[in-house]
Structures are given as structure tokens and as C-alpha cells.
Design a protein around this motif. Structure first.
Motif, PDB file in Angstrom:
ATOM      1  N   TYR A 104     -26.624  49.056 -23.882  1.00  0.00           N
ATOM      2  CA  TYR A 104     -24.923  48.641 -23.757  1.00  0.00           C
ATOM      3  C   TYR A 104     -24.694  47.966 -22.886  1.00  0.00           C
ATOM      4  CZ  TYR A 104     -19.834  49.760 -22.569  1.00  0.00           C
ATOM      5  OH  TYR A 104     -18.920  49.078 -22.752  1.00  0.00           O
ATOM      6  N   VAL A 105     -23.921  46.491 -23.176  1.00  0.00           N
ATOM      7  CA  VAL A 105     -23.788  45.606 -21.874  1.00  0.00           C
ATOM      8  C   VAL A 105     -21.794  45.728 -21.430  1.00  0.00           C
ATOM      9  CG1 VAL A 105     -24.333  43.840 -20.615  1.00  0.00           C
ATOM     10  CG2 VAL A 105     -26.155  44.127 -22.176  1.00  0.00           C
ATOM     11  N   GLU A 106     -21.535  45.925 -20.960  1.00  0.00           N
ATOM     12  CA  GLU A 106     -20.196  45.510 -20.208  1.00  0.00           C
ATOM     13  C   GLU A 106     -19.953  43.902 -20.021  1.00  0.00           C
ATOM     14  OE1 GLU A 106     -16.673  48.351 -18.211  1.00  0.00           O
ATOM     15  OE2 GLU A 106     -17.979  48.713 -19.852  1.00  0.00           O
ATOM     16  N   GLN A 107     -18.681  43.425 -20.757  1.00  0.00           N
ATOM     17  CA  GLN A 107     -18.231  42.733 -20.333  1.00  0.00           C
ATOM     18  C   GLN A 107     -16.887  42.159 -20.080  1.00  0.00           C
ATOM     19  OE1 GLN A 107     -19.261  40.218 -23.182  1.00  0.00           O
ATOM     20  NE2 GLN A 107     -21.603  39.607 -22.880  1.00  0.00           N
ATOM     21  N   LEU A 108     -16.412  41.613 -19.243  1.00  0.00           N
ATOM     22  CA  LEU A 108     -14.980  41.596 -18.957  1.00  0.00           C
ATOM     23  C   LEU A 108     -14.592  42.112 -19.441  1.00  0.00           C
ATOM     24  CD1 LEU A 108     -13.343  41.200 -16.141  1.00  0.00           C
ATOM     25  CD2 LEU A 108     -12.466  38.759 -17.435  1.00  0.00           C
ATOM     26  N   THR A 109     -14.182  40.877 -21.614  1.00  0.00           N
ATOM     27  CA  THR A 109     -13.036  40.752 -22.057  1.00  0.00           C
ATOM     28  C   THR A 109     -13.866  41.997 -23.471  1.00  0.00           C
ATOM     29  OG1 THR A 109     -14.225  38.739 -22.784  1.00  0.00           O
ATOM     30  CG2 THR A 109     -11.380  39.641 -21.921  1.00  0.00           C
ATOM     31  N   SER A 110     -15.007  42.150 -23.340  1.00  0.00           N
ATOM     32  CA  SER A 110     -15.855  42.709 -24.731  1.00  0.00           C
ATOM     33  C   SER A 110     -17.638  43.772 -24.042  1.00  0.00           C
ATOM     34  CB  SER A 110     -16.310  42.003 -25.580  1.00  0.00           C
ATOM     35  OG  SER A 110     -17.249  40.764 -24.519  1.00  0.00           O
ATOM     36  N   ALA A 111     -17.637  43.999 -25.183  1.00  0.00           N
ATOM     37  CA  ALA A 111     -18.905  44.313 -24.579  1.00  0.00           C
ATOM     38  C   ALA A 111     -20.082  44.206 -25.905  1.00  0.00           C
ATOM     39  CB  ALA A 111     -18.834  46.057 -24.630  1.00  0.00           C
ATOM     40  N   LEU A 112     -21.757  44.227 -25.493  1.00  0.00           N
ATOM     41  CA  LEU A 112     -22.625  44.470 -26.750  1.00  0.00           C
ATOM     42  C   LEU A 112     -23.291  45.547 -27.060  1.00  0.00           C
ATOM     43  CD1 LEU A 112     -23.964  40.808 -25.337  1.00  0.00           C
ATOM     44  CD2 LEU A 112     -22.423  40.936 -26.968  1.00  0.00           C
ATOM     45  N   TYR A 113     -23.374  45.855 -27.642  1.00  0.00           N
ATOM     46  CA  TYR A 113     -24.560  46.993 -28.362  1.00  0.00           C
ATOM     47  C   TYR A 113     -25.432  46.530 -29.186  1.00  0.00           C
ATOM     48  CZ  TYR A 113     -20.131  49.704 -27.566  1.00  0.00           C
ATOM     49  OH  TYR A 113     -19.323  50.185 -27.228  1.00  0.00           O
ATOM     50  N   LEU A 114     -26.676  46.173 -28.670  1.00  0.00           N
ATOM     51  CA  LEU A 114     -27.694  45.513 -28.705  1.00  0.00           C
ATOM     52  C   LEU A 114     -29.012  46.644 -29.614  1.00  0.00           C
ATOM     53  CD1 LEU A 114     -27.714  43.110 -25.944  1.00  0.00           C
ATOM     54  CD2 LEU A 114     -26.893  42.171 -28.115  1.00  0.00           C
ATOM     55  N   ASP A 115     -29.262  46.176 -30.517  1.00  0.00           N
ATOM     56  CA  ASP A 115     -29.719  47.302 -30.806  1.00  0.00           C
ATOM     57  C   ASP A 115     -31.309  47.090 -32.000  1.00  0.00           C
ATOM     58  OD1 ASP A 115     -29.033  46.794 -33.568  1.00  0.00           O
ATOM     59  OD2 ASP A 115     -28.234  48.623 -34.453  1.00  0.00           O
ATOM     60  N   LYS A 116     -31.391  45.299 -31.845  1.00  0.00           N
ATOM     61  CA  LYS A 116     -32.728  44.627 -32.194  1.00  0.00           C
ATOM     62  C   LYS A 116     -33.808  44.825 -31.474  1.00  0.00           C
ATOM     63  CE  LYS A 116     -31.153  41.099 -35.368  1.00  0.00           C
ATOM     64  NZ  LYS A 116     -30.113  39.092 -34.677  1.00  0.00           N
ATOM     65  N   ARG A 117     -35.223  45.730 -32.120  1.00  0.00           N
ATOM     66  CA  ARG A 117     -36.536  46.030 -31.330  1.00  0.00           C
ATOM     67  C   ARG A 117     -36.881  44.927 -29.935  1.00  0.00           C
ATOM     68  NH1 ARG A 117     -37.373  50.664 -29.353  1.00  0.00           N
ATOM     69  NH2 ARG A 117     -38.308  49.148 -27.433  1.00  0.00           N
ATOM     70  N   GLU A 118     -36.367  43.446 -30.781  1.00  0.00           N
ATOM     71  CA  GLU A 118     -36.860  42.599 -29.580  1.00  0.00           C
ATOM     72  C   GLU A 118     -36.220  42.860 -27.866  1.00  0.00           C
ATOM     73  OE1 GLU A 118     -35.213  40.209 -33.056  1.00  0.00           O
ATOM     74  OE2 GLU A 118     -36.415  42.582 -32.343  1.00  0.00           O
ATOM     75  N   ASP A 119     -34.715  42.813 -28.566  1.00  0.00           N
ATOM     76  CA  ASP A 119     -33.779  42.997 -27.243  1.00  0.00           C
ATOM     77  C   ASP A 119     -34.110  44.197 -26.605  1.00  0.00           C
ATOM     78  OD1 ASP A 119     -32.936  40.590 -28.364  1.00  0.00           O
ATOM     79  OD2 ASP A 119     -31.081  41.709 -29.525  1.00  0.00           O
ATOM     80  N   VAL A 120     -34.146  45.344 -27.468  1.00  0.00           N
ATOM     81  CA  VAL A 120     -34.316  46.832 -26.597  1.00  0.00           C
ATOM     82  C   VAL A 120     -35.908  46.788 -25.842  1.00  0.00           C
ATOM     83  CG1 VAL A 120     -34.956  49.318 -26.451  1.00  0.00           C
ATOM     84  CG2 VAL A 120     -32.788  47.920 -27.940  1.00  0.00           C
ATOM     85  N   ALA A 121     -36.545  45.798 -26.104  1.00  0.00           N
ATOM     86  CA  ALA A 121     -37.748  45.647 -25.296  1.00  0.00           C
ATOM     87  C   ALA A 121     -37.508  45.027 -24.051  1.00  0.00           C
ATOM     88  CB  ALA A 121     -39.311  45.304 -25.935  1.00  0.00           C
ATOM     89  N   GLN A 122     -36.977  44.469 -23.743  1.00  0.00           N
ATOM     90  CA  GLN A 122     -36.552  43.477 -22.640  1.00  0.00           C
ATOM     91  C   GLN A 122     -36.265  44.165 -22.046  1.00  0.00           C
ATOM     92  OE1 GLN A 122     -35.784  38.711 -23.094  1.00  0.00           O
ATOM     93  NE2 GLN A 122     -36.121  39.462 -25.380  1.00  0.00           N
ATOM     94  N   TYR A 123     -35.196  44.888 -22.102  1.00  0.00           N
ATOM     95  CA  TYR A 123     -34.020  45.574 -21.086  1.00  0.00           C
ATOM     96  C   TYR A 123     -35.483  47.104 -20.730  1.00  0.00           C
ATOM     97  CZ  TYR A 123     -29.913  42.963 -21.857  1.00  0.00           C
ATOM     98  OH  TYR A 123     -28.646  41.958 -21.431  1.00  0.00           O
ATOM     99  N   GLU A 124     -35.881  47.407 -21.690  1.00  0.00           N
ATOM    100  CA  GLU A 124     -36.819  48.164 -20.953  1.00  0.00           C
ATOM    101  C   GLU A 124     -37.408  48.095 -20.242  1.00  0.00           C
ATOM    102  OE1 GLU A 124     -37.107  51.699 -25.151  1.00  0.00           O
ATOM    103  OE2 GLU A 124     -38.294  50.184 -25.005  1.00  0.00           O
ATOM    104  N   GLN A 125     -38.468  47.077 -20.150  1.00  0.00           N
ATOM    105  CA  GLN A 125     -39.583  46.337 -19.552  1.00  0.00           C
ATOM    106  C   GLN A 125     -38.646  46.426 -17.554  1.00  0.00           C
ATOM    107  OE1 GLN A 125     -41.917  46.627 -19.959  1.00  0.00           O
ATOM    108  NE2 GLN A 125     -42.505  45.292 -17.418  1.00  0.00           N
ATOM    109  N   ALA A 126     -37.444  46.038 -18.192  1.00  0.00           N
ATOM    110  CA  ALA A 126     -36.616  45.231 -16.708  1.00  0.00           C
ATOM    111  C   ALA A 126     -36.227  46.400 -16.910  1.00  0.00           C
ATOM    112  CB  ALA A 126     -35.058  44.409 -17.579  1.00  0.00           C
TER     113      ALA A 126
END
Length: 274
Positions: free
Chosen positions: A227-249
Motif C-alpha cells: 500500500y502506497v498512499e499519495q495525495l489524491t489516491s493510493a496504490l495497491y500493488l500485488d504483482k510479485r515483482e513489485d512486492v519483492a522490491q518493497y520487501e527488499q527495501a
């Protein structure tokens, strides 16, 4: 989400495309995709037709899944607060309440699950300029209600890296900040809470893109959601490659930050200075 993942598993096991599944319920391929991601409501008739298409004829198995469909359409407790919430946030509250592991990096302020009532009120007032006192109090009440899950016996594991900036940026007066720091010291001792502080002295780090949350669920069929919150919306990312990058961070943030005991000492030092 649970029902959607089960329907996806059944569809893939039969080798049926989303397009064919959509045709069977008089809908589009994109609707099947949204159903499987748990992002639309379910009509009982559509679920019945999909189960027939997927070859599910056992009455007990069909009833189990149809029961899930009925439960999925029941509004959660948080829906009574939708009048004071941005349109994208009720989805997050529902996911948060279903998660077994919540991993967070926060930089702007203390995460909502760890806020005291007074600190939460100061944050909400800052973020809802011009709102009535009643609306502010309803938003604060929602935040406190969310915290009950974290503090319950069945509460999730909660791992958070707080940037030191979130601890030094004042919301409310001196006593509000002192109360918030003491609350962090106390709650960080709970067995399901792992709190680390990323100190200013470390310099640049892997959280350069800003705050984010990773939600993990007890059912193996459910993928993690970022979950990434922005000023006027939010992103819900569940693709494995996206999740993996955030997990690494987050992994790097945890490795580079002092451990929970040292972070608690840092909090005590800030409390003495406040």
C-alpha cells in the motif's frame, strides 16, 4: 480477496481463460480479473455459474464458497466512517484488519496504529483543514478502533521502521509529543510489535521513495499487498515483482536501523530531550 483467490485457483486448474469465464456470467475479462483480486462485490448467481463452469458439483464445496460470497458482500464496521474517509482508504482498513503480518516504513508521522488519541487528533486536524470538530472526532475514533486489532490476542505481527524525522516533527504541543514518545516505548515492548528507528545519522537509505506498507495474510492463496498512499489516491500493488522490491527495501531498512532495544533507548533519549 479470499474468495477471489479461490475462484482464480479453480479457473486455472481447469485451464479456462478469464475471457471464457467472463462470457459465462455475461461479463468482461476485466471483471473476472477484478473479482479474482477481490476488488468488486460478488453476485451469488455469478459465483454459482462460475462454480458450475469450473466443474464444482459437490454441494458442500459449493456451499462453502457461496457462503464466502455472502460474507464478502457484508459491509465491514469501518464503512460507517466512509463519509470522513478518502475513497481509497476503506479498502486499506479492510486489508489491514485481515492481515497477519504488517510491515511498515513511515517518515512523515507516527503510524496510525501506534498513535495516541491526542497525537492522532493533532494529525487529523492538520490533514483535514476546515473540517468540523465532529468529523475530526469521527476520524480519530476510526483510528482508535483500528488499533484494537493490533492490541488483541489475535493481533497481527507488526514490524515498523520509523524515520527519526517522524519522531522529531511536532504534532500538538510538548505534552502531546511526550505522551506519544512514551506510548511508543511502551507498545514497542509488546511481543507482536517490532519497532526500529532509522536515525538521522545514518544518512541516505533504501526508504528514499517514501512511506509504504506491506500486508501479508494467513491464507497461502493470498498474495502480499503493498500500500502506497499519495495525495489524491493510493496504490495497491500485488504483482510479485513489485512486492519483492518493497520487501527488499524494507529488509535493508531493518538491517541498517538499530535493533528494537537500541531503538527503544533512542526513544528514551528523545523523551528526555522533549
Amino acid at each position: 480477496m479470499l474468495l477471489g483467490s479461490q475462484l482464480r485457483r479453480l479457473r486455472e486448474a481447469r485451464g479456462i481463460t478469464r475471457e471464457a469465464a467472463g462470457y459465462s456470467i455475461r461479463a468482461s475479462e476485466s471483471k473476472i480479473s477484478r473479482m479474482e483480486l477481490g476488488r468488486v462485490s460478488f453476485k451469488t448467481r455469478d459465483v454459482e455459474d462460475l462454480l458450475t463452469l469450473y466443474g464444482i458439483t459437490d454441494d458442500s464445496e459449493r456451499e462453502s464458497l457461496l457462503s464466502l460470497a455472502r460474507e464478502a458482500n457484508v459491509a465491514g464496521w469501518w464503512h460507517s466512517y466512509t463519509d470522513v474517509l478518502p475513497t481509497w482508504f476503506p479498502t486499506y482498513v479492510g486489508l489491514e484488519g485481515a492481515a497477519s503480518l504488517i510491515r511498515v516504513y513511515e517518515v512523515q508521522f507516527v503510524h496510525g496504529l501506534l498513535q495516541t488519541e491526542e497525537y492522532a487528533r493533532a494529525v487529523v486536524r492538520r490533514g483535514m483543514k476546515g473540517a468540523s470538530a465532529a468529523d475530526v472526532e469521527r476520524r480519530v475514533a476510526l483510528r482508535l478502533e483500528r488499533q484494537k486489532y493490533l492490541l488483541s490476542d489475535a493481533g497481527p505481527e507488526f514490524h515498523i521502521v520509523l524515520d527519526e524525522a517522524a519522531l522529531r516533527r511536532p504534532y500538538g504541543d510538548r505534552e502531546v509529543m511526550r505522551g506519544q514518545l512514551q506510548h511508543l516505548i511502551d507498545i514497542s515492548a509488546r511481543p507482536n510489535v517490532r519497532l526500529q528507528v532509522m536515525p538521522f545519522g545514518f544518512g541516505g537509505h533504501s526508504g528514499e521513495s517514501g512511506a509504504f506498507t506491506i500486508l501479508s495474510f494467513p491464507d497461502a492463496d493470498l498474495s502480499d499487498v503493498v500500500y502506497v498512499e499519495q495525495l489524491t489516491s493510493a496504490l495497491y500493488l500485488d504483482k510479485r515483482e513489485d512486492v519483492a522490491q518493497y520487501e527488499q527495501a524494507l529488509k535493508e531498512l531493518q538491517q541498517d536501523s538499530p535493533g528494537p532495544d537500541e531503538s527503544r533507548d533512542l526513544l528514551r533519549g528523545l523523551l528526555q530531550l522533549s
